[in-house]
Write a protein that holds these residues in place. Structure first.
Motif, mmCIF file in Angstrom:
data_model
loop_
_atom_site.group_PDB
_atom_site.id
_atom_site.type_symbol
_atom_site.label_atom_id
_atom_site.label_comp_id
_atom_site.label_asym_id
_atom_site.label_seq_id
_atom_site.Cartn_x
_atom_site.Cartn_y
_atom_site.Cartn_z
ATOM 1 N N UNK A 133 8.184 1.842 -11.630
ATOM 2 C CA UNK A 133 8.147 0.395 -11.803
ATOM 3 C C UNK A 133 8.808 -0.323 -10.629
ATOM 4 N N UNK A 134 9.921 0.215 -10.139
ATOM 5 C CA UNK A 134 10.637 -0.417 -9.043
ATOM 6 C C UNK A 134 9.819 -0.468 -7.763
ATOM 7 N N UNK A 135 9.083 0.591 -7.465
ATOM 8 C CA UNK A 135 8.257 0.607 -6.261
ATOM 9 C C UNK A 135 7.163 -0.454 -6.324
ATOM 10 N N UNK A 136 6.518 -0.576 -7.470
ATOM 11 C CA UNK A 136 5.437 -1.552 -7.594
ATOM 12 C C UNK A 136 5.966 -2.984 -7.645
ATOM 13 N N UNK A 137 7.246 -3.131 -7.992
ATOM 14 C CA UNK A 137 7.850 -4.467 -8.009
ATOM 15 C C UNK A 137 8.318 -4.897 -6.620
ATOM 16 N N UNK A 138 8.200 -3.995 -5.645
ATOM 17 C CA UNK A 138 8.580 -4.340 -4.281
ATOM 18 C C UNK A 138 9.955 -3.884 -3.876
ATOM 19 N N UNK A 139 10.652 -3.181 -4.750
ATOM 20 C CA UNK A 139 11.997 -2.706 -4.409
ATOM 21 C C UNK A 139 12.162 -1.260 -4.831
ATOM 22 N N UNK A 140 12.992 -1.061 -5.847
ATOM 23 C CA UNK A 140 13.193 0.288 -6.351
ATOM 24 C C UNK A 140 14.219 1.066 -5.549
ATOM 25 N N UNK A 153 0.821 -1.206 0.000
ATOM 26 C CA UNK A 153 0.000 0.000 0.000
ATOM 27 C C UNK A 153 0.859 1.262 0.000
ATOM 28 N N UNK A 154 1.916 1.263 0.824
ATOM 29 C CA UNK A 154 2.798 2.428 0.890
ATOM 30 C C UNK A 154 3.474 2.685 -0.453
ATOM 31 N N UNK A 155 4.014 1.641 -1.054
ATOM 32 C CA UNK A 155 4.741 1.817 -2.310
ATOM 33 C C UNK A 155 3.812 2.143 -3.469
ATOM 34 N N UNK A 156 2.586 1.624 -3.422
ATOM 35 C CA UNK A 156 1.627 1.962 -4.470
ATOM 36 C C UNK A 156 1.290 3.445 -4.423
ATOM 37 N N UNK A 157 1.060 3.973 -3.233
ATOM 38 C CA UNK A 157 0.771 5.403 -3.111
ATOM 39 C C UNK A 157 1.983 6.247 -3.480
ATOM 40 N N UNK A 158 3.175 5.790 -3.068
ATOM 41 C CA UNK A 158 4.391 6.548 -3.386
ATOM 42 C C UNK A 158 4.663 6.573 -4.883
#
Length: 551
Positions: free
Chosen positions: A213-220, A25-30
């Protein structure tokens, strides 16, 4: 001020990405801070309780995209000097989202600094030509936004006609000398500047999309905001930003929440179920009195038992470790546009002190004033589902009432979980013309380069850009999580999790309460009978709108 957080930090610190903040949720919003889609797309994420709006631009050439508008809106709302109180974002780390917004703003500022240099060299020195090209692109954008397709095609035709006339003027002019050279340069130099600006925009777009893309992939890549780290005592802006980020985190962990009628507890979602056990306090032994006890004694017993929810007789996984907290709940209007956090000597760093929480629990059970609730919260699905069970104990005359209510906050809207798609075009193969192939297109279109170059000199004064290009208006009372939350009932497993949590929590609450009553000489037979009835009712598999009273 009592509600201002005291700064215990040893000095300037680099904001770090906490492990708790690395959730879906955090990374999706970010990720919204790095997006390049139209700003109007965020209106798709509006829910029935909160709606964002986008103000119309006065000049569409200065209109922001989603990432620009989102970053600007979140920064000004959550870090502004005169900001209003925020709603907690359960299941997320709002500081992480704000840090990514600041990082995206810094990346765009670095791009805009280079674009401003290009505009100054190739535009300001040849201002008449720049104004002609900008005017033509603005006219084209205006016509392209028309509903009539023929009017939109007219904009492209005008652009081609102007380019042809410019070429004719370059070939032959009725006069010579310096004026002829300047007129030719006036038409050519903005075009040359556009090619340079295109390279700058393309490289920045690749960087922003990689972060998205990196945030939604769980890293970034983590958010880097050096402007929040003061290098000397005189850097007041950096120190103020650092303190505002610390204040944001302190408010996130406040134990005061707000009940907005049918909208439920803000930040926790609507109340989907309610179970009440109310019986008369009768002495266990006739002729003897009940030992004196208070609501807080029952709450403490319940709290101790709820801490053990993760333990069970069978090794089946079961509950994760819950978060058990005492909440002070303030009533606000259903359509309230802002909330006011408790202040005074009983509040420290946005936390209502323990003695005041205990007083509210024991004394404020009727009429006006804040109320006390004991909450057990489960953050599941990597932050996408937040289940909260709220317990309150009241004693009026000789009747003790234990109420358990269920709240569920669903996942963030699917808009925030969409990954960037490459820009491609299907064309015929050179020799096998009956077959198709995909070719990669530039990430930044020609008209987007013009928009970014036009905005670049004005990005140093954001209010002017907001005035000319419009802005994103966030819903109030604002909290990052609940503003764009979807309903959990559309997801089968999430709905199952929400309803499965109710039965064991209800039984633990009743068992803990019965123990206190029995120890204090209360006849618990009626309470046990009522508890058995509720155990059967809680297994009803359908959630309801418990806050919508049909009266």
């Amino acid at each position: 001020m009592a509600d201002q957080p005291f700064d215990f930090s040893p000095g300037a610190q680099v904001p770090l990405q906490g492990g708790a903040g690395q959730t879906a949720a955090t990374q999706a919003l970010a990720s919204a801070a790095y997006r390049d889609s139209p700003v109007a797309d965020i209106l798709k994420a509006n829910n029935e309780w909160h709606e964002s709006t986008v103000t119309k631009p006065r000049l569409s050439l200065f209109e922001p995209n989603l990432g620009e508008a989102f970053s600007r809106a979140v920064q000004s709302r959550m870090l502004g000097a005169t900001r209003k109180a925020l709603i907690q974002s359960f299941g997320t780390e709002p500081q992480t989202v704000v840090e990514h917004c600041l990082a995206a703003i810094r990346i765009r500022k670095e791009r805009d600094a280079r674009l401003t240099l290009v505009t100054g060299v190739f535009g300001v020195l040849f201002l008449p030509g720049l104004l002609l090209w900008l005017g033509l692109f603005q006219l084209r954008r205006t016509l392209a936004g028309a509903k009539d397709r023929r009017v939109g095609a007219l904009g492209n035709l005008l652009l081609v006609a102007f380019a042809v006339l410019a070429v004719i003027a370059l070939v032959k002019l009725p006069f010579g000398g310096f004026l002829a050279i300047y007129l030719r340069a006036m038409l050519i130099m903005p075009v040359l500047g556009w090619f340079w600006a295109k390279q700058i925009c393309e490289s920045t777009a690749k960087d922003l999309r990689a972060r998205w893309s990196g945030l939604l992939a769980g890293g970034g890549v983590g958010a880097r905001i050096p402007e929040a780290v003061p290098k000397n005592p005189h850097e007041t802006a950096a120190e103020q930003l650092r303190q505002n980020l610390a204040k944001l985190t302190a408010e996130q962990h406040s134990n005061a929440v707000f009940y907005a009628g049918p909208k439920g507890i803000l930040g926790m979602g609507t109340r989907w179920g309610s179970w009440q056990l109310a019986e008369e306090l009768v002495p266990k032994e006739p002729g003897k009195e009940i030992h004196g006890f208070r609501s807080w004694d029952v709450i403490r017993s319940i709290q101790d038992r709820l801490q053990l929810l993760e333990r069970g007789p069978l090794h089946t996984g079961g509950f994760p470790r819950p978060s058990v907290n005492n909440w002070v709940v303030s009533p606000v209007g259903e359509n309230a546009k802002e909330v006011a956090r408790p202040t005074g000597q009983d509040v420290d760093n946005f936390q209502v002190r323990q003695h005041e929480v205990q007083r509210i629990c024991n004394e404020q059970q009727f009429s006006s004033g804040n109320r006390h609730y004991l909450g057990v919260q489960f953050t599941l699905w990597d932050g996408q589902l937040v289940i909260t069970m709220m317990i309150t104990v009241t004693v009026l005359h000789e009747t003790l009432r234990i109420e358990v209510t269920g709240h569920a906050l669903g996942p963030v809207h699917a808009l925030f979980t969409t990954k960037p798609s490459p820009k491609t075009k299907s064309v015929d193969k050179t020799f096998k013309f009956w077959e198709k192939k995909e070719i990669q297109l530039p990430l930044v279109e020609p008209r987007e380069v013009v928009r970014l170059a036009a905005r670049a000199p004005l990005t140093w004064y954001p209010p002017l850009l907001d005035h000319l290009g419009g802005k994103l208006v966030l819903p109030e009372p604002f909290g990052l999580r609940h503003a764009w939350a979807d309903k959990p009932w559309r997801h089968r497993f999430m709905a199952d999790d929400a309803m499965r949590a109710a039965t064991p929590v209800l039984r633990v609450v009743h068992a803990a309460a019965m123990k206190v009553l029995d120890e204090n000489g209360v006849d618990v037979e009626r309470f046990n009978n009522r508890s058995m009835m509720l155990s059967g009712m809680v297994q009803d598999p359908s959630p309801r709108r418990a806050d919508s009273y049909d009266a």
